[in-house]
Design a protein around this motif. Structure first.
Motif, PDB file in Angstrom:
ATOM      1  N   MET A   1       0.410-179.887  22.800  1.00 40.89           N
ATOM      2  CA  MET A   1       0.261-178.908  21.574  1.00 40.89           C
ATOM      3  C   MET A   1      -0.975-178.363  21.859  1.00 40.89           C
ATOM      4  N   PHE A   2      -2.198-179.021  22.122  1.00 42.66           N
ATOM      5  CA  PHE A   2      -3.345-178.526  22.219  1.00 42.66           C
ATOM      6  C   PHE A   2      -3.169-177.317  23.240  1.00 42.66           C
ATOM      7  N   LYS A   3      -2.702-177.534  24.234  1.00 42.40           N
ATOM      8  CA  LYS A   3      -2.647-176.580  25.448  1.00 42.40           C
ATOM      9  C   LYS A   3      -1.614-175.465  25.096  1.00 42.40           C
ATOM     10  N   LYS A   4      -0.658-175.562  24.165  1.00 40.56           N
ATOM     11  CA  LYS A   4       0.240-174.674  23.712  1.00 40.56           C
ATOM     12  C   LYS A   4      -0.407-173.841  22.861  1.00 40.56           C
ATOM     13  N   ILE A   5      -1.322-174.165  22.070  1.00 40.28           N
ATOM     14  CA  ILE A   5      -2.239-173.407  20.977  1.00 40.28           C
ATOM     15  C   ILE A   5      -3.310-172.652  21.906  1.00 40.28           C
ATOM     16  N   THR A   6      -3.754-173.083  22.968  1.00 39.56           N
ATOM     17  CA  THR A   6      -4.693-172.436  23.583  1.00 39.56           C
ATOM     18  C   THR A   6      -4.094-171.274  24.352  1.00 39.56           C
ATOM     19  N   VAL A   7      -2.889-171.449  24.863  1.00 38.52           N
ATOM     20  CA  VAL A   7      -2.122-170.451  25.636  1.00 38.52           C
ATOM     21  C   VAL A   7      -1.704-169.344  24.779  1.00 38.52           C
ATOM     22  N   ILE A   8      -1.475-169.663  23.664  1.00 34.95           N
ATOM     23  CA  ILE A   8      -0.923-168.652  22.705  1.00 34.95           C
ATOM     24  C   ILE A   8      -1.942-167.966  22.349  1.00 34.95           C
ATOM     25  N   GLY A   9      -3.296-168.593  22.077  1.00 36.38           N
ATOM     26  CA  GLY A   9      -4.416-168.030  21.504  1.00 36.38           C
ATOM     27  C   GLY A   9      -5.006-167.081  22.689  1.00 36.38           C
ATOM     28  N   LEU A  10      -4.980-167.558  23.886  1.00 37.97           N
ATOM     29  CA  LEU A  10      -5.522-166.776  25.000  1.00 37.97           C
ATOM     30  C   LEU A  10      -4.332-165.465  25.173  1.00 37.97           C
ATOM     31  N   PHE A  11      -3.193-165.515  24.815  1.00 35.31           N
ATOM     32  CA  PHE A  11      -2.189-164.468  24.975  1.00 35.31           C
ATOM     33  C   PHE A  11      -2.711-163.362  23.813  1.00 35.31           C
ATOM     34  N   PHE A  12      -2.927-164.100  22.533  1.00 35.19           N
ATOM     35  CA  PHE A  12      -3.380-162.973  21.582  1.00 35.19           C
ATOM     36  C   PHE A  12      -4.612-162.341  21.712  1.00 35.19           C
ATOM     37  N   ILE A  13      -5.526-162.953  22.436  1.00 39.77           N
ATOM     38  CA  ILE A  13      -6.846-162.395  22.779  1.00 39.77           C
ATOM     39  C   ILE A  13      -6.872-161.428  23.750  1.00 39.77           C
ATOM     40  N   LEU A  14      -5.937-161.674  24.609  1.00 38.32           N
ATOM     41  CA  LEU A  14      -5.542-160.671  25.896  1.00 38.32           C
ATOM     42  C   LEU A  14      -4.842-159.409  25.334  1.00 38.32           C
ATOM     43  N   PHE A  15      -3.943-159.763  24.587  1.00 40.80           N
ATOM     44  CA  PHE A  15      -2.854-158.620  23.790  1.00 40.80           C
ATOM     45  C   PHE A  15      -3.810-157.606  23.034  1.00 40.80           C
ATOM     46  N   PHE A  16      -4.649-158.367  22.089  1.00 35.46           N
ATOM     47  CA  PHE A  16      -5.627-157.249  21.502  1.00 35.46           C
ATOM     48  C   PHE A  16      -6.592-156.649  22.205  1.00 35.46           C
ATOM     49  N   THR A  17      -6.882-157.463  23.264  1.00 34.26           N
ATOM     50  CA  THR A  17      -8.090-156.747  24.355  1.00 34.26           C
ATOM     51  C   THR A  17      -7.496-155.774  24.797  1.00 34.26           C
ATOM     52  N   VAL A  18      -6.200-155.452  25.132  1.00 30.00           N
ATOM     53  CA  VAL A  18      -5.690-154.581  26.011  1.00 30.00           C
ATOM     54  C   VAL A  18      -5.179-153.366  24.965  1.00 30.00           C
ATOM     55  N   ILE A  19      -4.799-153.685  23.755  1.00 26.20           N
ATOM     56  CA  ILE A  19      -4.432-152.718  22.813  1.00 26.20           C
ATOM     57  C   ILE A  19      -5.554-152.191  22.361  1.00 26.20           C
ATOM     58  N   GLY A  20      -6.643-152.756  22.217  1.00 24.68           N
ATOM     59  CA  GLY A  20      -7.942-152.192  21.526  1.00 24.68           C
ATOM     60  C   GLY A  20      -8.829-151.576  22.285  1.00 24.68           C
ATOM     61  N   CYS A  21      -8.289-151.487  23.843  1.00 27.65           N
ATOM     62  CA  CYS A  21      -9.366-150.662  24.698  1.00 27.65           C
ATOM     63  C   CYS A  21      -9.068-149.449  25.018  1.00 27.65           C
ATOM     64  N   LYS A  22      -8.090-148.732  24.399  1.00 30.11           N
ATOM     65  CA  LYS A  22      -7.912-147.365  24.515  1.00 30.11           C
ATOM     66  C   LYS A  22      -8.962-146.486  23.767  1.00 30.11           C
ATOM     67  N   ASN A  23      -9.004-145.312  24.881  1.00 33.44           N
ATOM     68  CA  ASN A  23     -10.128-144.353  24.675  1.00 33.44           C
ATOM     69  C   ASN A  23      -9.628-143.627  23.369  1.00 33.44           C
ATOM     70  N   ASP A  24     -10.664-143.098  22.517  1.00 34.28           N
ATOM     71  CA  ASP A  24     -10.338-142.093  21.280  1.00 34.28           C
ATOM     72  C   ASP A  24      -9.997-140.816  21.945  1.00 34.28           C
ATOM     73  N   VAL A  25      -9.130-140.446  21.372  1.00 35.49           N
ATOM     74  CA  VAL A  25      -8.857-138.943  21.819  1.00 35.49           C
ATOM     75  C   VAL A  25      -9.609-137.949  21.222  1.00 35.49           C
ATOM     76  N   LEU A  26     -10.504-137.232  22.123  1.00 32.99           N
ATOM     77  CA  LEU A  26     -11.318-136.167  21.201  1.00 32.99           C
ATOM     78  C   LEU A  26     -10.943-134.849  21.788  1.00 32.99           C
ATOM     79  N   PRO A  27     -11.036-133.836  20.745  1.00 36.08           N
ATOM     80  CA  PRO A  27     -10.477-132.399  21.324  1.00 36.08           C
ATOM     81  C   PRO A  27     -11.535-131.942  22.428  1.00 36.08           C
ATOM     82  N   LYS A  28     -11.110-131.013  23.216  1.00 36.33           N
ATOM     83  CA  LYS A  28     -11.936-130.409  23.902  1.00 36.33           C
ATOM     84  C   LYS A  28     -12.790-129.494  23.360  1.00 36.33           C
ATOM     85  N   PRO A  29     -14.087-129.229  23.702  1.00 37.06           N
ATOM     86  CA  PRO A  29     -14.614-128.215  23.028  1.00 37.06           C
ATOM     87  C   PRO A  29     -14.207-126.750  23.498  1.00 37.06           C
TER      88      PRO A  29
END
Length: 187
Positions: A1-29
């Motif tokens: 059970m502990f192993k399952k929670i750790t895998v799910i936790g790592l999955f969510f950390i990795l998921f949010f890291t990938v989604i949250g690392c997008k660059n902000d779109v800025l208009p060109k000057p």
């Protein structure tokens, strides 16, 4: 059970890291084309024709027939065409033709400004026309001594007339044309 929670936790950390690392779109000057032209240096142009004038030393002068000249600006892809006509009791016709040439551009022009020119000392009288808008020519002039000589000048660019795009070159050559007109002397 502990192993399952750790895998799910790592999955969510990795998921949010990938989604949250997008660059902000800025208009060109906004950017603008920068056209720097060398400061004009004028030299007196003399020939066998009955007039002389100051011209930009960066321009190339080529003689055409009957004391006509082409003053070329290769970097700007423009040419000033000078035409000489002797006056033989046809002053009214010469004036009409010069004015007609300018006002043929009324269809495309936004405005045509007329600037009279009088130099009593050199006996040079004329008119400078500034044509604003997408006309084929943006500057024209004529000068005469009212007795023997009549010279017209007009500038043409080897590009589709788009006033906003060629405005820096138009201003540069307009100044050269005014200098030419104001320094013209009869021989």
């Amino acid at each position: 059970m502990f192993k399952k929670i750790t895998v799910i936790g790592l999955f969510f950390i990795l998921f949010f890291t990938v989604i949250g690392c997008k660059n902000d779109v800025l208009p060109k000057p906004a950017s603008y084309l920068r056209l720097d032209y060398p400061e004009a240096e004028y030299v007196t142009f003399k020939s066998h024709c009955p007039f002389e004038f100051d011209r930009n030393s960066k321009a190339i002068v080529k003689e055409d027939k009957n004391c006509g000249y082409s003053i070329t600006y290769p970097k700007m892809k423009a040419t000033i065409y000078l035409t000489y006509k002797p006056v033989n009791n046809n002053m009214n016709k010469l004036l009409r033709d010069a004015q007609k040439l300018t006002y043929e551009h009324v269809i495309k022009a936004d405005d045509i400004l007329e600037q009279p020119y009088i130099n009593k000392d050199q006996k040079v009288y004329g008119m400078f026309y500034q044509v604003d808008g997408n006309a084929a020519t943006n500057s024209q002039f004529y000068v005469t001594d009212s007795i023997k000589h009549f010279v017209t000048g007009s500038v043409y660019f080897y590009a589709k007339p788009n006033f906003d795009s060629i405005m820096p070159a138009v201003s540069y050559i307009k100044n050269d044309m005014q200098r030419l007109m104001e320094t013209l002397k009869w021989k």
